[in-house]
Design a protein around this motif. Sequence first.
Motif, PDB file in Angstrom:
ATOM      1  N   ARG A  52       0.819  -1.219   0.000  1.00 15.98           N
ATOM      2  CA  ARG A  52       0.000   0.000   0.000  1.00 15.98           C
ATOM      3  C   ARG A  52       0.852   1.267   0.000  1.00 15.98           C
ATOM      4  O   ARG A  52       0.314   2.367   0.077  1.00 15.98           O
ATOM      5  N   TRP A  53       2.168   1.099  -0.080  1.00 16.25           N
ATOM      6  CA  TRP A  53       3.082   2.232   0.028  1.00 16.25           C
ATOM      7  C   TRP A  53       4.019   2.306  -1.176  1.00 16.25           C
ATOM      8  O   TRP A  53       4.381   1.292  -1.771  1.00 16.25           O
ATOM      9  N   ALA A  54       4.412   3.537  -1.490  1.00 15.31           N
ATOM     10  CA  ALA A  54       5.469   3.785  -2.478  1.00 15.31           C
ATOM     11  C   ALA A  54       6.697   4.273  -1.730  1.00 15.31           C
ATOM     12  O   ALA A  54       6.591   4.893  -0.660  1.00 15.31           O
ATOM     13  N   TYR A  55       7.870   4.013  -2.297  1.00 17.84           N
ATOM     14  CA  TYR A  55       9.125   4.353  -1.628  1.00 17.84           C
ATOM     15  C   TYR A  55      10.000   5.184  -2.560  1.00 17.84           C
ATOM     16  O   TYR A  55      10.255   4.801  -3.705  1.00 17.84           O
ATOM     17  N   GLU A  56      10.426   6.339  -2.036  1.00 24.61           N
ATOM     18  CA  GLU A  56      11.288   7.250  -2.791  1.00 24.61           C
ATOM     19  C   GLU A  56      12.568   7.492  -1.999  1.00 24.61           C
ATOM     20  O   GLU A  56      12.552   7.501  -0.758  1.00 24.61           O
ATOM     21  N   THR A  57      13.664   7.714  -2.706  1.00 23.71           N
ATOM     22  CA  THR A  57      14.919   8.031  -2.039  1.00 23.71           C
ATOM     23  C   THR A  57      14.804   9.382  -1.339  1.00 23.71           C
ATOM     24  O   THR A  57      14.313  10.348  -1.925  1.00 23.71           O
ATOM     25  N   LYS A  58      15.213   9.422  -0.076  1.00 28.94           N
ATOM     26  CA  LYS A  58      15.235  10.703   0.651  1.00 28.94           C
ATOM     27  C   LYS A  58      16.427  11.505   0.168  1.00 28.94           C
ATOM     28  O   LYS A  58      17.562  11.029   0.196  1.00 28.94           O
ATOM     29  N   GLN A  59      16.176  12.735  -0.262  1.00 24.86           N
ATOM     30  CA  GLN A  59      17.213  13.571  -0.850  1.00 24.86           C
ATOM     31  C   GLN A  59      17.751  14.580   0.160  1.00 24.86           C
ATOM     32  O   GLN A  59      16.999  15.091   0.993  1.00 24.86           O
TER      33      GLN A  59
ATOM     34  N   HIS B 137      24.227   2.094  -0.725  1.00 19.87           N
ATOM     35  CA  HIS B 137      24.793   3.106  -1.620  1.00 19.87           C
ATOM     36  C   HIS B 137      25.123   4.415  -0.908  1.00 19.87           C
ATOM     37  O   HIS B 137      25.454   5.409  -1.559  1.00 19.87           O
ATOM     38  N   GLY B 138      25.032   4.432   0.414  1.00 20.75           N
ATOM     39  CA  GLY B 138      25.414   5.619   1.170  1.00 20.75           C
ATOM     40  C   GLY B 138      24.482   6.791   0.990  1.00 20.75           C
ATOM     41  O   GLY B 138      24.902   7.944   1.105  1.00 20.75           O
ATOM     42  N   LEU B 139      23.185   6.530   0.734  1.00 19.53           N
ATOM     43  CA  LEU B 139      22.211   7.603   0.540  1.00 19.53           C
ATOM     44  C   LEU B 139      21.578   7.993   1.874  1.00 19.53           C
ATOM     45  O   LEU B 139      21.644   7.253   2.853  1.00 19.53           O
ATOM     46  N   GLU B 140      20.940   9.177   1.903  1.00 16.99           N
ATOM     47  CA  GLU B 140      20.462   9.717   3.173  1.00 16.99           C
ATOM     48  C   GLU B 140      19.351   8.881   3.792  1.00 16.99           C
ATOM     49  O   GLU B 140      19.254   8.776   5.018  1.00 16.99           O
ATOM     50  N   GLY B 141      18.504   8.281   2.981  1.00 15.11           N
ATOM     51  CA  GLY B 141      17.432   7.502   3.566  1.00 15.11           C
ATOM     52  C   GLY B 141      16.301   7.261   2.592  1.00 15.11           C
ATOM     53  O   GLY B 141      16.498   7.254   1.372  1.00 15.11           O
ATOM     54  N   LEU B 142      15.090   7.090   3.143  1.00 11.73           N
ATOM     55  CA  LEU B 142      13.933   6.700   2.357  1.00 11.73           C
ATOM     56  C   LEU B 142      12.725   7.504   2.805  1.00 11.73           C
ATOM     57  O   LEU B 142      12.600   7.845   3.985  1.00 11.73           O
ATOM     58  N   VAL B 143      11.831   7.821   1.855  1.00  9.98           N
ATOM     59  CA  VAL B 143      10.537   8.412   2.185  1.00  9.98           C
ATOM     60  C   VAL B 143       9.463   7.435   1.739  1.00  9.98           C
ATOM     61  O   VAL B 143       9.439   7.015   0.572  1.00  9.98           O
ATOM     62  N   CYS B 144       8.598   7.057   2.667  1.00 10.21           N
ATOM     63  CA  CYS B 144       7.503   6.114   2.406  1.00 10.21           C
ATOM     64  C   CYS B 144       6.219   6.927   2.245  1.00 10.21           C
ATOM     65  O   CYS B 144       5.879   7.724   3.121  1.00 10.21           O
TER      66      CYS B 144
ATOM     67  N   ILE C  30       6.228   9.026   5.578  1.00 12.55           N
ATOM     68  CA  ILE C  30       7.163   8.688   6.647  1.00 12.55           C
ATOM     69  C   ILE C  30       8.583   8.774   6.110  1.00 12.55           C
ATOM     70  O   ILE C  30       8.897   8.204   5.049  1.00 12.55           O
ATOM     71  N   LYS C  31       9.440   9.492   6.825  1.00 10.35           N
ATOM     72  CA  LYS C  31      10.835   9.587   6.403  1.00 10.35           C
ATOM     73  C   LYS C  31      11.711   8.762   7.339  1.00 10.35           C
ATOM     74  O   LYS C  31      11.537   8.765   8.555  1.00 10.35           O
ATOM     75  N   ILE C  32      12.638   8.040   6.743  1.00 14.86           N
ATOM     76  CA  ILE C  32      13.575   7.217   7.491  1.00 14.86           C
ATOM     77  C   ILE C  32      14.977   7.666   7.104  1.00 14.86           C
ATOM     78  O   ILE C  32      15.375   7.564   5.945  1.00 14.86           O
ATOM     79  N   ARG C  33      15.690   8.188   8.079  1.00 12.64           N
ATOM     80  CA  ARG C  33      17.056   8.678   7.812  1.00 12.64           C
ATOM     81  C   ARG C  33      18.063   7.608   8.219  1.00 12.64           C
ATOM     82  O   ARG C  33      18.006   7.063   9.311  1.00 12.64           O
TER      83      ARG C  33
ATOM     84  N   GLY D 204      32.598   8.750  24.022  1.00  9.54           N
ATOM     85  CA  GLY D 204      31.162   8.573  23.857  1.00  9.54           C
ATOM     86  C   GLY D 204      30.857   8.044  22.472  1.00  9.54           C
ATOM     87  O   GLY D 204      31.679   8.150  21.547  1.00  9.54           O
ATOM     88  N   GLU D 205      29.685   7.464  22.327  1.00 13.79           N
ATOM     89  CA  GLU D 205      29.226   7.014  21.015  1.00 13.79           C
ATOM     90  C   GLU D 205      28.096   7.933  20.579  1.00 13.79           C
ATOM     91  O   GLU D 205      27.166   8.197  21.339  1.00 13.79           O
ATOM     92  N   VAL D 206      28.200   8.456  19.368  1.00 12.12           N
ATOM     93  CA  VAL D 206      27.161   9.326  18.828  1.00 12.12           C
ATOM     94  C   VAL D 206      26.684   8.766  17.500  1.00 12.12           C
ATOM     95  O   VAL D 206      27.369   7.966  16.855  1.00 12.12           O
ATOM     96  N   ARG D 207      25.507   9.184  17.108  1.00 12.52           N
ATOM     97  CA  ARG D 207      25.035   8.861  15.766  1.00 12.52           C
ATOM     98  C   ARG D 207      24.855  10.164  15.004  1.00 12.52           C
ATOM     99  O   ARG D 207      24.603  11.223  15.592  1.00 12.52           O
ATOM    100  N   TYR D 208      24.970  10.090  13.687  1.00  9.47           N
ATOM    101  CA  TYR D 208      24.890  11.288  12.853  1.00  9.47           C
ATOM    102  C   TYR D 208      24.413  10.885  11.472  1.00  9.47           C
ATOM    103  O   TYR D 208      24.438   9.701  11.096  1.00  9.47           O
ATOM    104  N   SER D 209      23.960  11.877  10.697  1.00  7.13           N
ATOM    105  CA  SER D 209      23.436  11.582   9.362  1.00  7.13           C
ATOM    106  C   SER D 209      24.549  11.506   8.327  1.00  7.13           C
ATOM    107  O   SER D 209      24.697  10.495   7.641  1.00  7.13           O
ATOM    108  N   THR D 210      25.325  12.571   8.193  1.00  7.20           N
ATOM    109  CA  THR D 210      26.422  12.611   7.221  1.00  7.20           C
ATOM    110  C   THR D 210      27.552  13.461   7.799  1.00  7.20           C
ATOM    111  O   THR D 210      27.421  14.033   8.880  1.00  7.20           O
TER     112      THR D 210
END
Length: 327
Positions: free
Chosen positions: A24-31, A174-181, A198-201, A288-294
């Motif tokens: 029921r969902w479409a998926y696009e690359t998060k830019q 492929h090292g892309l930012e994420g997905l938009v559902c 829904i955005k998934i980073r 410390g351990e951190v998380r980050y996008s890019t």
Amino acid sequence: MTLPLIVPMLATPGTLPPASQDSRWAYETKQDGQRVVAYLAGDGTVVLRARSGEVITAAYPELHALGDALGGTAAVLDGEVLALDARGRADFQLLQSRMGLAHAPARAARKAAEQPVHLVLFDVLHLAGRSLLALPYRQRRAQLEALGLHGPYWSTPAALVGHGAQALAATREHGLEGLVCKRLDSVYEPGVRSRAWIKIRNMHGVDVIVGGWLPGKGRLSGLPGAVLVGQRDAAGALRYVGGVGTGWSEQERTHLAHLLGELATGTCPFTPGPRVPGAQWVLPRLVGEVRYSTRTRAGMLRQPSWLRLRQDLTPEESAAELPDTSS
């Protein structure tokens, strides 16, 4: 033709839809770029508006030709302006040199020749005098693709229906930012941060060494509002990679404040020392351990958040090393 001003619809952070609802969902690359709404009046002109509503057309002269792409058909299109690196991937650091030039057309023209942008289009909101906002995403997407908008500086990337887990895995590979559902039956809701999108980073994790902190304000008075962190370079120098101000509970902040107090020093441990007004320096003993996008091209962490204190590691045992950003 007078076109209606439309505020972009926004996605809500979340996770993949349940497998039972995948179809029921479409998926696009998060830019990783600048959101724009493009207004094509059907007379050869185009107006680009940022998410804030500001007209930014002059910042991107290479996109002016989009005004002729549909001939006399007027349209309002939703998309994202990207700056692509040598591998064809969006690089927000490159885009920053193009943003903010809406009132400097001569400089924008020079930048366009040096670092042209690319507009990816993912929705059509108004077409040939008719609003499409009430149509389901499935129908709007079909009409967008039928327009055949592919040019030297713009394109309409495909959207994948179903197979969300595979799509998300591909963005990570492929090292892309994420997905938009996007739910196939969703209408377009201007200005709304909707659960229908829904955005998934894709986030990365890394160990860092704490070298300083910034005092909190308001309810965080007396506690660290942010910690200043770094990584060792190949020569062993501690290089500043950013400030981390989110990710703690109040109890964790209190514990961290105690540890930082014990390590206070008047000497900045970073080489070179960052210009951070109000910084309190500490001996670089905490990991410390951190998380980050890019990362930026200079190695700085974008959108970092704290995960945990690595009391099981000393700075010498931490294997994380600042990546080489010279190329």
